[in-house]
Design an enzyme around this catalytic site. Structure first.
Site, mmCIF file in Angstrom:
data_model
loop_
_atom_site.group_PDB
_atom_site.id
_atom_site.type_symbol
_atom_site.label_atom_id
_atom_site.label_comp_id
_atom_site.label_asym_id
_atom_site.label_seq_id
_atom_site.Cartn_x
_atom_site.Cartn_y
_atom_site.Cartn_z
ATOM 1 N N GLU A 59 1.816 -4.877 23.989
ATOM 2 C CA GLU A 59 2.566 -3.300 23.717
ATOM 3 C C GLU A 59 2.585 -2.730 24.452
ATOM 4 O OE1 GLU A 59 2.503 -0.914 20.290
ATOM 5 O OE2 GLU A 59 3.149 -2.592 18.783
ATOM 6 N N GLY A 84 1.134 -1.164 -0.146
ATOM 7 C CA GLY A 84 0.545 0.065 0.103
ATOM 8 C C GLY A 84 0.360 0.776 0.179
ATOM 9 N N ARG A 128 1.553 -3.920 12.419
ATOM 10 C CA ARG A 128 0.937 -4.255 13.994
ATOM 11 C C ARG A 128 1.928 -5.230 14.402
ATOM 12 N NH1 ARG A 128 -0.505 0.544 14.337
ATOM 13 N NH2 ARG A 128 -2.337 0.699 14.084
ATOM 14 N N HIS A 138 7.346 1.765 18.617
ATOM 15 C CA HIS A 138 7.188 1.457 17.642
ATOM 16 C C HIS A 138 6.589 2.988 17.542
ATOM 17 C CE1 HIS A 138 1.874 1.147 16.407
ATOM 18 N NE2 HIS A 138 2.596 2.055 16.561
HETATM 19 C C1 8YV Z 1 1.172 5.800 15.922
HETATM 20 C C2 8YV Z 1 -0.286 4.036 14.205
HETATM 21 O O1 8YV Z 1 1.110 4.592 16.874
HETATM 22 O O2 8YV Z 1 -0.516 5.170 11.996
HETATM 23 C C3 8YV Z 1 -1.183 4.024 13.361
HETATM 24 O O3 8YV Z 1 -1.154 3.231 12.774
HETATM 25 O O4 8YV Z 1 -0.276 2.872 14.891
HETATM 26 C C4 8YV Z 1 0.952 5.141 14.687
HETATM 27 O O5 8YV Z 1 1.068 6.383 14.190
HETATM 28 C C5 8YV Z 1 -0.481 6.249 16.429
HETATM 29 O O6 8YV Z 1 -1.692 6.261 15.587
HETATM 30 C C6 8YV Z 1 -0.090 7.531 17.170
HETATM 31 O O7 8YV Z 1 -1.139 7.945 18.169
#
Ligand code: 8YV
Length: 319
Positions: free
Chosen positions: A263, A156, A234, A281
């Site tokens: 996590e 993607g 993920r 992460h």
């Molecule tokens: C962040 C993420 O961990 O965009 C995502 O899906 O996993 C990351 O960018 C998170 O969403 C920050 O709030």
């Protein structure tokens, strides 16, 4: 009157909170002591029209059910696997995310992990700091990236940005994903084939029940003792127990991981291994990306309350 919003999770820049406070009456759950949260939610629930949440926290069915006036969930992140669409869709609750603005920075981290694993940078850093260089402790050579095959699971936006970067290092790119759309690189018919064909398997596909443990013991085995698994997507995509076992037995060469199944807990076995690179992460964790993500999430909320189309809606329920 400013709309009331419930803010879940953390990870955005302070100026994003300032901007949220300028436009909305915000209730920050993270600022409430754990034991007081149920009562707090009950108190504010009738007035909450929007939820602002991180990609990893999302919103579950139980919380959604407690918010009768909920109209929109704005996710600060591109991944929406923590959002329970089945609970939201029948109520017509909208969902937005923050694609594109983080793509380059997440792809950069993927490349950093590939390089860190290939050139064993964390191990070499420890080698120097602990006196290994001065003591002339034996050191095996690294392996070059040039000419090696990078298999991208999920080509993607982020996968394509990773592929373009790795091409610049002289790597050959292959990919696998469910969709058979014609893309610029050779497609392996199955993930098992991709793992077999690749020196580096870079996991870029979305999380969620549909992709849970896609990278299982068989895929890890196919990647093999010279192979490296890189995950910036993920933790749920990888069978972590199988990964630990393969690394312990030497049936997988190395791993470089930014995401984990539970996590912030990381299996102690991974921490003990020199051929494993770990990050907490942080793919999108740059000042630039996190600011842009916050502002885009807010733009979605503002558009909704102005009766305008969302800039970045998440259509329907992702697979
Ligand atoms: C962040 C993420 O961990 O965009 C995502 O899906 O996993 C990351 O960018 C998170 O969403 C920050 O709030």
């Amino acid at each position: 009157m400013r709309p009331q919003i419930l803010v879940l999770g953390s990870g955005w820049m302070p100026q994003v909170s300032e901007e949220l406070d300028r436009h909305f009456a915000c209730h920050y759950l993270a600022r409430v002591p754990q034991e007081e949260r149920p009562g707090f939610i009950e108190h504010i629930a009738p007035a909450v029209r929007a939820v602002f949440t991180s990609g990893t926290v999302g919103i579950d069915a139980a919380l959604a059910a407690r918010l009768p006036a909920l109209e929109i969930v704005a996710v600060h992140g591109v991944g929406v696997d923590a959002v329970d669409f089945a609970a939201l869709a029948p109520r017509g609750i909208l969902v937005s995310n923050t694609p594109d603005v983080l793509t380059d920075d997440v792809a950069d981290l993927a490349v950093a992990l590939v390089l860190a694993a290939a050139r064993r940078l964390p191990m070499l850093d420890r080698y120097v700091r602990t006196g290994g260089w001065e003591a002339k402790r034996p050191l095996a050579p690294n392996r070059a990236l040039r000419g090696k095959v990078a298999g991208i699971l999920g080509l993607g936006r982020i996968g394509q940005a990773v592929a373009a970067r790795l091409e610049g290092f002289g790597m050959q790119i292959r990919y696998h994903q469910r969709s058979t759309a014609q893309l610029a690189y050779p497609r392996s018919a199955s993930l098992l084939d991709l793992a077999r064909d690749s020196d580096y398997l870079v996991v870029c596909a979305p999380g969620g029940p549909g992709t849970r443990h896609l990278v299982d013991a068989a895929v890890i085995d196919a990647l093999g003792p010279e192979g490296t698994l890189v995950n910036i997507a993920r933790g749920s995509l990888v069978d972590e127990a199988a990964l630990v076992e393969a690394l312990q037995q030497g049936s997988l060469g190395a791993a470089a991981l930014d995401v984990f199944e539970d996590e912030p807990r990381v299996p102690p076995a991974l921490m003990a291994m020199d051929n494993v690179v770990l990050a907490p992460h942080v793919g999108s964790f740059t000042l630039e990306a996190r600011t842009a993500m916050g502002m885009l999430a807010i733009a979605n909320l503002l558009a909704h309350f102005a009766g305008e189309p969302l800039p970045t809606p998440v259509p329907g329920k992702p697979a």
